[in-house]
Design a protein around this motif. Structure first.
Motif, PDB file in Angstrom:
ATOM      1  N   PHE A 193       0.828  -1.201   0.000  1.00  0.00           N
ATOM      2  CA  PHE A 193       0.000   0.000   0.000  1.00  0.00           C
ATOM      3  C   PHE A 193       0.864   1.253   0.000  1.00  0.00           C
ATOM      4  O   PHE A 193       0.520   2.262  -0.621  1.00  0.00           O
ATOM      5  N   LEU A 194       1.998   1.203   0.685  1.00  0.00           N
ATOM      6  CA  LEU A 194       2.877   2.359   0.739  1.00  0.00           C
ATOM      7  C   LEU A 194       3.547   2.623  -0.605  1.00  0.00           C
ATOM      8  O   LEU A 194       3.643   3.776  -1.044  1.00  0.00           O
ATOM      9  N   ASP A 199      -2.958  -0.369  -3.838  1.00  0.00           N
ATOM     10  CA  ASP A 199      -3.896   0.620  -3.298  1.00  0.00           C
ATOM     11  C   ASP A 199      -5.014   1.024  -4.251  1.00  0.00           C
ATOM     12  O   ASP A 199      -5.880   1.826  -3.894  1.00  0.00           O
ATOM     13  N   THR A 200      -5.065   0.467  -5.448  1.00  0.00           N
ATOM     14  CA  THR A 200      -6.011   0.929  -6.470  1.00  0.00           C
ATOM     15  C   THR A 200      -7.454   0.855  -6.002  1.00  0.00           C
ATOM     16  O   THR A 200      -8.213   1.834  -6.103  1.00  0.00           O
ATOM     17  N   GLN A 201      -7.865  -0.299  -5.478  1.00  0.00           N
ATOM     18  CA  GLN A 201      -9.254  -0.463  -5.085  1.00  0.00           C
ATOM     19  C   GLN A 201      -9.622   0.419  -3.894  1.00  0.00           C
ATOM     20  O   GLN A 201     -10.700   1.022  -3.876  1.00  0.00           O
ATOM     21  N   ASP A 202      -8.732   0.518  -2.928  1.00  0.00           N
ATOM     22  CA  ASP A 202      -9.043   1.335  -1.757  1.00  0.00           C
ATOM     23  C   ASP A 202      -9.070   2.828  -2.090  1.00  0.00           C
ATOM     24  O   ASP A 202      -9.855   3.593  -1.515  1.00  0.00           O
ATOM     25  N   LEU A 203      -8.225   3.260  -3.037  1.00  0.00           N
ATOM     26  CA  LEU A 203      -8.296   4.647  -3.485  1.00  0.00           C
ATOM     27  C   LEU A 203      -9.619   4.917  -4.187  1.00  0.00           C
ATOM     28  O   LEU A 203     -10.228   5.990  -4.018  1.00  0.00           O
ATOM     29  N   VAL A 237       1.464   9.404   1.857  1.00  0.00           N
ATOM     30  CA  VAL A 237       0.983   8.062   2.169  1.00  0.00           C
ATOM     31  C   VAL A 237       1.752   7.500   3.363  1.00  0.00           C
ATOM     32  O   VAL A 237       2.985   7.526   3.395  1.00  0.00           O
ATOM     33  N   ARG A 238       1.011   6.977   4.344  1.00  0.00           N
ATOM     34  CA  ARG A 238       1.593   6.459   5.577  1.00  0.00           C
ATOM     35  C   ARG A 238       0.957   5.107   5.919  1.00  0.00           C
ATOM     36  O   ARG A 238       0.028   4.672   5.258  1.00  0.00           O
ATOM     37  N   ALA A 239       1.457   4.485   6.969  1.00  0.00           N
ATOM     38  CA  ALA A 239       0.882   3.218   7.417  1.00  0.00           C
ATOM     39  C   ALA A 239       0.674   3.250   8.923  1.00  0.00           C
ATOM     40  O   ALA A 239       1.404   3.930   9.656  1.00  0.00           O
ATOM     41  N   ALA A 240      -0.349   2.534   9.365  1.00  0.00           N
ATOM     42  CA  ALA A 240      -0.609   2.352  10.800  1.00  0.00           C
ATOM     43  C   ALA A 240      -0.819   0.866  11.031  1.00  0.00           C
ATOM     44  O   ALA A 240      -1.741   0.272  10.467  1.00  0.00           O
TER      45      ALA A 240
END
Length: 313
Positions: A193-194, A199-203, A237-240
């Motif tokens: 995702f980073l 990330d295409t679908q979530d965007l 773009v970040r991650a948690a």
């Protein structure tokens, strides 16, 4: 209205997205050591342990019950909640709120023993309540099959910085028996995702379904996701990551916190070295990552307690 006033309004409106504070959880989860940044990375590790009762037993069930009380805001789009709150008739408003709670409960998986939705709920609370980073899309609300966990990221949150950068947090939650498997699986899932390969679908979901409770705010934030708009240059773009895992010897907190700190710091040093290896392996040292480590007395008990609390709520 001047451009400065517009920006001030945007920041104020975005800050108001945060739903609640950490006060309902700070007695259930303790952070014995300070957050630590891993050297040569932009990853911050925060370590949270369950509080214990007077007999020294970790308070797994009380935490699960408190988490279950947060499902309405976790699962329900803001526009729907705002619509319910605006109903004038008290009885009709109460009925609509009850229906929303029941709908939220039905969104959780009840038949999968290894469901990670309890971890997703805890990650939501840690980001929104603890770090004040609001959720901008409830993925559970998009479920079409309640017995299947959501695909893609486990949560989507965002933070508007002082310089107008929009930090987009892809959430990932893993609850495993041992930390080595949990760390590996978490970064295998979050790294794509980073770097933009998953990330295409979530965007697409953000652009179509992001619900900020206000159309003006929605339009302003969606500009960051439009590559033809100058604001897209300010999308960071970040991650948690929430990583829960069982540990053999569980500290009694807060009673023994001073004695436990040295042992916990030693463990955190070991865990940090392991995480650094995964960050370097995936080439994500330059990405901001919030890592929440949740050592548990037993990961199965945590899952079961969440399912039980949701069935009772």
């Amino acid at each position: 209205m001047t451009a400065a006033e517009e920006e001030f309004d945007l920041k104020t409106a975005f800050a108001e997205l945060v739903q609640g504070d950490w006060s309902r959880f700070d007695h259930l989860l303790h952070e014995p050591v300070e957050p630590q940044v891993i050297a040569d990375t932009k990853a911050t590790i925060r370590c949270h342990y369950l509080a214990s009762d007077p007999s020294g037993n970790p308070r797994v069930k009380p935490l699960a019950r408190q988490l279950s009380k947060q499902i309405l805001r976790f699962c329900t789009p803001r526009s729907r909640l705002n619509s319910i709150k605006s109903i004038d008739d008290e009885l009709e408003r109460d009925e609509a709120m009850t229906e929303a709670v029941l709908n939220a409960r039905r969104l959780f998986t009840t038949k999968q023993e290894n469901t990670g939705e309890g971890g997703e709920l805890l990650l939501y609370i840690l980001l929104e309540r603890h770090l004040q980073v609001p959720q901008i899309l409830s993925k559970l609300s998009l479920k079409t099959n309640t017995q299947v966990q959501v695909h893609g990221s486990d949560g989507i949150h965002a933070k508007l910085e002082e310089d107008h950068t929009l930090g987009l947090y892809w959430g990932e939650s893993k609850i495993y028996k041992n930390y080595t498997s949990a760390f590996a699986d978490c970064f295998n899932s979050s790294a794509p995702f980073l770097i933009g390969s998953a990330d295409t679908q979530d965007l697409f979901l953000i652009k179509e379904y992001a619900d900020l409770g206000d159309l003006n705010l929605r339009h302003a934030i969606l500009d960051y996701f439009d590559e033809a708009h100058p604001k897209s240059q300010k999308l960071d773009v970040r991650a948690a990551c929430l990583i829960g895992f069982s540990v053999d010897e569980y500290p009694v907190l807060p009673a023994d916190i001073e004695a436990a700190r040295i042992a916990i710091q030693n463990d955190l040093t070991k865990w940090s070295a392991n995480i650094l290896g995964h960050i370097q392996k995936h080439g994500i040292s330059n990405y901001q990552v919030e890592v929440f480590l949740i050592p548990l007395p037993n990961e199965i008990e945590f899952r079961d307690s969440i399912r039980s609390a949701l069935s009772e709520s």
